[in-house]
Design an enzyme around this catalytic site. Structure first.
Site, PDB file in Angstrom:
ATOM      1  N   HIS A  57      -5.011  -0.012   4.492  1.00 23.66           N
ATOM      2  CA  HIS A  57      -4.891   1.305   4.090  1.00 23.66           C
ATOM      3  C   HIS A  57      -5.221   1.539   2.661  1.00 23.66           C
ATOM      4  O   HIS A  57      -5.504   0.559   1.892  1.00 23.66           O
ATOM      5  CB  HIS A  57      -3.334   1.763   4.219  1.00 23.66           C
ATOM      6  CG  HIS A  57      -2.277   1.013   3.275  1.00 23.66           C
ATOM      7  ND1 HIS A  57      -2.072  -0.330   3.675  1.00 23.66           N
ATOM      8  CD2 HIS A  57      -1.429   1.492   2.682  1.00 23.66           C
ATOM      9  CE1 HIS A  57      -1.119  -0.634   2.887  1.00 23.66           C
ATOM     10  NE2 HIS A  57      -0.760   0.282   2.159  1.00 23.66           N
ATOM     11  N   HIS A  59      -3.684   2.585  -0.373  1.00 23.25           N
ATOM     12  CA  HIS A  59      -2.956   2.172  -1.368  1.00 23.25           C
ATOM     13  C   HIS A  59      -3.427   0.793  -2.288  1.00 23.25           C
ATOM     14  O   HIS A  59      -4.181   0.126  -1.994  1.00 23.25           O
ATOM     15  CB  HIS A  59      -1.450   1.976  -1.137  1.00 23.25           C
ATOM     16  CG  HIS A  59      -0.664   3.123  -0.553  1.00 23.25           C
ATOM     17  ND1 HIS A  59       0.442   2.816   0.170  1.00 23.25           N
ATOM     18  CD2 HIS A  59      -0.983   4.277  -0.643  1.00 23.25           C
ATOM     19  CE1 HIS A  59       0.749   4.066   0.699  1.00 23.25           C
ATOM     20  NE2 HIS A  59       0.097   4.840   0.136  1.00 23.25           N
ATOM     21  N   ASP A  61      -2.672  -1.192  -4.167  1.00 26.32           N
ATOM     22  CA  ASP A  61      -1.985  -2.924  -3.941  1.00 26.32           C
ATOM     23  C   ASP A  61      -2.773  -3.382  -2.717  1.00 26.32           C
ATOM     24  O   ASP A  61      -2.514  -4.630  -2.526  1.00 26.32           O
ATOM     25  CB  ASP A  61      -0.536  -3.015  -4.083  1.00 26.32           C
ATOM     26  CG  ASP A  61       0.141  -2.104  -3.005  1.00 26.32           C
ATOM     27  OD1 ASP A  61      -0.167  -1.035  -2.674  1.00 26.32           O
ATOM     28  OD2 ASP A  61       1.088  -2.658  -2.455  1.00 26.32           O
ATOM     29  N   HIS A  62      -3.643  -2.608  -1.781  1.00 26.12           N
ATOM     30  CA  HIS A  62      -4.359  -3.276  -0.930  1.00 26.12           C
ATOM     31  C   HIS A  62      -5.637  -2.958  -0.917  1.00 26.12           C
ATOM     32  O   HIS A  62      -6.495  -3.921  -0.613  1.00 26.12           O
ATOM     33  CB  HIS A  62      -3.757  -2.510   0.527  1.00 26.12           C
ATOM     34  CG  HIS A  62      -2.282  -2.881   0.844  1.00 26.12           C
ATOM     35  ND1 HIS A  62      -1.783  -3.805   1.504  1.00 26.12           N
ATOM     36  CD2 HIS A  62      -1.101  -2.257   0.214  1.00 26.12           C
ATOM     37  CE1 HIS A  62      -0.404  -4.032   1.632  1.00 26.12           C
ATOM     38  NE2 HIS A  62      -0.062  -2.974   0.852  1.00 26.12           N
ATOM     39  N   HIS A 120       2.602   5.322   7.468  1.00 34.05           N
ATOM     40  CA  HIS A 120       2.634   5.005   6.200  1.00 34.05           C
ATOM     41  C   HIS A 120       1.665   5.629   5.435  1.00 34.05           C
ATOM     42  O   HIS A 120       1.803   6.285   4.339  1.00 34.05           O
ATOM     43  CB  HIS A 120       2.738   3.764   5.946  1.00 34.05           C
ATOM     44  CG  HIS A 120       2.788   3.046   4.646  1.00 34.05           C
ATOM     45  ND1 HIS A 120       4.004   3.125   3.893  1.00 34.05           N
ATOM     46  CD2 HIS A 120       1.925   2.427   3.836  1.00 34.05           C
ATOM     47  CE1 HIS A 120       3.768   2.602   2.868  1.00 34.05           C
ATOM     48  NE2 HIS A 120       2.572   2.198   2.561  1.00 34.05           N
ATOM     49  N   ASP A 141       1.113  -2.377   5.862  1.00 34.21           N
ATOM     50  CA  ASP A 141       2.420  -1.768   5.434  1.00 34.21           C
ATOM     51  C   ASP A 141       2.827  -1.069   6.853  1.00 34.21           C
ATOM     52  O   ASP A 141       3.914   0.117   6.578  1.00 34.21           O
ATOM     53  CB  ASP A 141       2.418  -1.049   4.352  1.00 34.21           C
ATOM     54  CG  ASP A 141       2.286  -1.788   3.103  1.00 34.21           C
ATOM     55  OD1 ASP A 141       2.066  -3.145   3.127  1.00 34.21           O
ATOM     56  OD2 ASP A 141       2.162  -1.060   1.835  1.00 34.21           O
ATOM     57  N   HIS A 180       3.435  -7.325   2.611  1.00 29.66           N
ATOM     58  CA  HIS A 180       4.424  -7.698   1.630  1.00 29.66           C
ATOM     59  C   HIS A 180       5.530  -8.591   1.941  1.00 29.66           C
ATOM     60  O   HIS A 180       6.095  -8.837   3.165  1.00 29.66           O
ATOM     61  CB  HIS A 180       5.074  -6.381   1.160  1.00 29.66           C
ATOM     62  CG  HIS A 180       4.266  -5.424   0.276  1.00 29.66           C
ATOM     63  ND1 HIS A 180       4.132  -5.438  -0.696  1.00 29.66           N
ATOM     64  CD2 HIS A 180       3.569  -4.336   0.873  1.00 29.66           C
ATOM     65  CE1 HIS A 180       3.241  -4.547  -1.202  1.00 29.66           C
ATOM     66  NE2 HIS A 180       2.932  -3.673  -0.326  1.00 29.66           N
TER      67      HIS A 180
END
Length: 263
Positions: A57, A59, A61-62, A120, A141, A180
């Site tokens: 996805h 975001h 941090d990905h 998400h 996530d 995570h």
């Protein structure tokens, strides 16, 4: 020789990246390469040809490493071309291959099936791979060990479809590689919801007694384990419905997420 190797690469504070290797061809893909330096180092140490990115996805941090990784491949032609897969979303940097439900791709001789799990984020994708020896799913996530992602861009119905209709339908021995390390908090919540669930309590005790490395080692879980211990995959269970005072799985999903958000 097993046909597939998955290398778990911790990143940032609590993220996971995964190097997926076809052992027959030494072709590889990286899931959510937020730290490109580390990714290239591990790929080099592993002696593999890394030419695919699987983005779960958008975001940061990905997908935040996509642009830098892509730039490095353009600058060094000896690395070959880099294909970046992900949901059809302009927020995913350098996306070259948009994918949706049941689209497939190959990592060497490994066949990857895409599972669309919006909620998400609207374009979230999970990636499922099956070989004669192994079954794995990379859930980003959407599904965590004993938990699920916040409903930032979706509805309880969408998370129900993702967890119950799609991911629960995978074989129970499918290994779940999530985005995570959230084991302790998730299991504490699960134990609060279902204090009599011995499977959850057993995992909670392991998480409590472990340091960060020990908790990271709890990943992968399996689909079977999640169905026994993850309250978000147990919204049909009377014990879970009773905790939130609801009588339908969908209402339970909504109320459970609201309760977890405040936990």
């Amino acid at each position: 020789m097993t046909r597939m190797t998955v290398k778990k690469i911790p990143a940032l504070k609590d993220n996971f990246m995964y190097l997926v290797v076809c052992n027959e061809t030494k072709n590889a893909a990286i899931v959510d390469p937020v730290e490109p330096d580390r990714v290239l180092q591990v790929a080099k140490e592993s002696g593999v040809s890394l030419n695919k990115v699987l983005t779960t996805h958008h975001h940061w941090d990905h997908a935040g490493g996509n642009a830098d990784l892509f730039k490095r491949y353009q600058a060094d032609t000896s690395l070959g071309p880099l294909q970046i897969y992900g949901g059809n979303d302009e927020r995913i940097d350098n996306l070259t291959n948009p994918v949706g439900q049941d689209d497939t791709l190959e990592i060497g001789n490994l066949k990857v099936r895409c599972i669309s799990t919006p909620c998400h984020t609207t374009s979230h994708i999970c990636y499922y791979i099956e070989t004669p020896e192994d079954k794995v799913v990379f859930t980003g996530d959407t599904l965590f060990l004993a938990g699920c992602g916040r409903f930032f861009e979706g509805t309880p119905q969408q998370m129900y479809d993702a967890l119950i209709t799609k991911l629960s339908a995978l074989p129970d021995d499918t290994k779940v590689y999530c985005g995570h390390e959230y084991a302790l908090n998730n299991l504490r919540f699960g134990n609060t919801v279902e204090p009599d669930n011995v499977d959850t309590l057993q995992l909670l005790n392991i998480a409590k007694e472990s340091d960060l490395e020990g908790r990271r080692a709890m990943v992968p879980s399996t689909i079977g384990q999640e169905k026994r211990t993850n309250v978000f995959m147990r919204v049909h269970e009377p014990s879970v419905q009773k905790f939130v005072g609801k009588s339908t799985p969908l209402e339970t999903m909504q109320a459970l997420r609201a309760a977890k958000d405040k936990f």
